[in-house]
Design an enzyme around this catalytic site. Structure first.
Site, PDB file in Angstrom:
ATOM      1  N   HIS A 149       1.082  -1.380  -0.466  1.00 43.98           N
ATOM      2  CA  HIS A 149       0.337  -0.196   0.209  1.00 43.98           C
ATOM      3  C   HIS A 149       1.313   1.497   0.178  1.00 43.98           C
ATOM      4  O   HIS A 149       1.248   1.651   0.910  1.00 43.98           O
ATOM      5  CB  HIS A 149      -0.899  -0.450   1.507  1.00 43.98           C
ATOM      6  CG  HIS A 149      -2.196   0.733   1.472  1.00 43.98           C
ATOM      7  ND1 HIS A 149      -3.122   0.352   0.519  1.00 43.98           N
ATOM      8  CD2 HIS A 149      -1.440   2.140   1.123  1.00 43.98           C
ATOM      9  CE1 HIS A 149      -3.961   1.695   1.273  1.00 43.98           C
ATOM     10  NE2 HIS A 149      -3.514   2.910   1.375  1.00 43.98           N
ATOM     11  N   ASP A 162       1.892   3.633   3.538  1.00 46.63           N
ATOM     12  CA  ASP A 162       0.351   4.914   2.733  1.00 46.63           C
ATOM     13  C   ASP A 162       1.849   5.926   1.534  1.00 46.63           C
ATOM     14  O   ASP A 162       1.533   6.400   0.430  1.00 46.63           O
ATOM     15  CB  ASP A 162      -0.179   5.103   3.940  1.00 46.63           C
ATOM     16  CG  ASP A 162      -1.349   5.732   2.843  1.00 46.63           C
ATOM     17  OD1 ASP A 162      -1.721   5.935   1.984  1.00 46.63           O
ATOM     18  OD2 ASP A 162      -2.238   5.840   3.909  1.00 46.63           O
ATOM     19  N   ASP A 163       1.804   7.253   2.227  1.00 50.18           N
ATOM     20  CA  ASP A 163       2.633   8.214   1.411  1.00 50.18           C
ATOM     21  C   ASP A 163       3.804   8.670   2.709  1.00 50.18           C
ATOM     22  O   ASP A 163       3.570   9.949   3.587  1.00 50.18           O
ATOM     23  CB  ASP A 163       1.628   9.186   1.991  1.00 50.18           C
ATOM     24  CG  ASP A 163       0.373   8.985   0.816  1.00 50.18           C
ATOM     25  OD1 ASP A 163       0.187   8.483   0.010  1.00 50.18           O
ATOM     26  OD2 ASP A 163      -0.801   8.769   2.157  1.00 50.18           O
ATOM     27  N   GLU A 211     -11.615   3.443   7.341  1.00 49.38           N
ATOM     28  CA  GLU A 211     -10.015   4.357   7.379  1.00 49.38           C
ATOM     29  C   GLU A 211     -11.080   5.340   8.097  1.00 49.38           C
ATOM     30  O   GLU A 211     -10.823   5.748   9.343  1.00 49.38           O
ATOM     31  CB  GLU A 211      -8.998   5.140   6.266  1.00 49.38           C
ATOM     32  CG  GLU A 211      -8.420   5.683   6.886  1.00 49.38           C
ATOM     33  CD  GLU A 211      -7.764   6.362   5.928  1.00 49.38           C
ATOM     34  OE1 GLU A 211      -6.000   6.767   5.968  1.00 49.38           O
ATOM     35  OE2 GLU A 211      -7.501   6.603   4.556  1.00 49.38           O
ATOM     36  N   HIS A 213      -9.425   1.329  -0.822  1.00 52.73           N
ATOM     37  CA  HIS A 213      -8.825   2.140   0.666  1.00 52.73           C
ATOM     38  C   HIS A 213     -11.049   2.259   0.843  1.00 52.73           C
ATOM     39  O   HIS A 213     -12.256   2.662   0.733  1.00 52.73           O
ATOM     40  CB  HIS A 213      -9.329   3.513  -0.183  1.00 52.73           C
ATOM     41  CG  HIS A 213      -7.271   3.763  -0.241  1.00 52.73           C
ATOM     42  ND1 HIS A 213      -7.044   2.802  -0.833  1.00 52.73           N
ATOM     43  CD2 HIS A 213      -6.731   4.409   0.255  1.00 52.73           C
ATOM     44  CE1 HIS A 213      -6.092   3.416  -1.516  1.00 52.73           C
ATOM     45  NE2 HIS A 213      -5.875   4.020  -0.301  1.00 52.73           N
TER      46      HIS A 213
END
Length: 325
Positions: A7, A268-269, A190, A187
């Site tokens: 991811h 993720d980022d 979350e 996604h």
């Protein structure tokens, strides 16, 4: 430890120095998205989306994405990653125009192959539509995904603001991707609660969920995920940085694992959330009280769930064997 990451948003993995340098080259002023130290600056998830899109706005040519791909793979290699799946959005790569998308994708894949030989990281792509851009644009993205399906583009997913629309609005796009032979993820769980997970599983029929951590609020759902073998792409550092949970001890990754859910761990980022895969595994090691066997199981969960062909999976598996250099 050799690591598997499932991811990772390609643009979201762009080092801030890389984006600042590119903006300077092109005389684009995006200074407001950085803090005084030069890091990405945002207040909450929705502000993060705006900062993300502003950073991505300087990536305007295939060669920009080629440079980005190399920078991201070098960054991943520093954390011991040997296999990575990254989310690619035709929205950002040529505005969903098929001809332009092919040029961007060629640049990304060619660089991934070259950089992979240098760094030891194997990269695969998951084409991702942006939920808050709406179902119509998602259909165009799905066409791009279907056209590119193959050895490198192996999956299709959806990201963005979970509060925008409903999963059923995007069923057509997921059906197209499925018919093209792409594996599916979404996604959910979350910023949307447990119902967002149920909706994605029912309406999009995905095998993996990006995040999915709020399933913990519905233990019946947790048990359903465990029984079905649905894989969660858990990104604890991201969840904590965005304020979903206050710290690692409060994060549900251990509770989900102990109830039998197939969890994996990703970043993720990473530069947005000041993390790396090495940091995620270091913190995870503490959460599981130093149990190396758990970390190995979570890592192997990721390889088992990877959207790559059997030969690639077998090759990567050898890298995870004890004593392999």
């Amino acid at each position: 430890m050799k690591k598997i990451e499932l991811h990772l948003h390609l643009e979201g993995a762009a080092p801030p120095a890389f984006i600042r340098s590119l903006a300077k080259e092109k005389h684009i002023d995006i200074g407001k998205i950085f803090d005084e130290a030069g890091n990405y600056a945002f207040d909450d998830f929705w502000h993060f989306l705006k900062v993300y899109e502003a950073a991505t706005s300087v990536l305007t040519r295939p060669e920009d994405y080629a440079r980005l791909t190399r920078a991201v793979l070098e960054q991943s290699a520093e954390s011991g990653v040997v296999y990575s799946e990254c989310f690619l959005s035709p929205d950002f790569c040529g505005g969903r125009d098929l001809g332009a998308w092919r040029e961007y994708l060629h640049a990304i894949r060619e660089t991934a192959d070259d950089a992979g030989r240098d760094t030891g990281v194997t990269l695969r792509g998951i084409v991702t539509c942006i939920r808050h851009f709406g179902p119509a644009k998602a259909r165009e993205t799905a066409r791009c995904a279907a056209e590119a399906a193959g050895e490198f583009i192996t999956g299709f997913g959806i990201a963005g603001d979970e509060t925008a629309g409903k999963p059923a609005d995007f069923a057509w796009s997921f059906d197209m991707a499925r018919e093209a032979g792409l594996r599916l993820t979404a996604h959910a769980g979350e910023w949307g609660g447990p119902q967002s997970i149920r909706d994605c599983l029912r309406d999009l029929r995905v095998e993996r969920l990006g995040h999915g951590v709020r399933a913990i609020e519905d233990l019946a759902l947790v048990d359903e995920l465990a029984e079905a073998g649905t894989v969660l792409e858990v990104c604890p550092g991201s969840n904590i940085a965005l304020g979903l949970y206050p710290d690692w001890r409060a994060h549900p990754v251990r509770a989900l694992y102990e109830r039998g859910v197939t969890v994996t761990v990703s970043t993720d980022d990473p530069p947005f959330f000041h993390t790396t895969m090495q940091n995620e595994f270091d913190r995870l090691h503490a959460v599981f009280d130093g149990d190396d066997a758990v970390l190995d199981r979570i890592n192997r969960n990721a390889l088992d769930a990877a959207f790559c062909d059997a030969d690639t999976k077998a090759r990567i598996a050898k890298l995870l064997e004890p004593g392999h250099v």
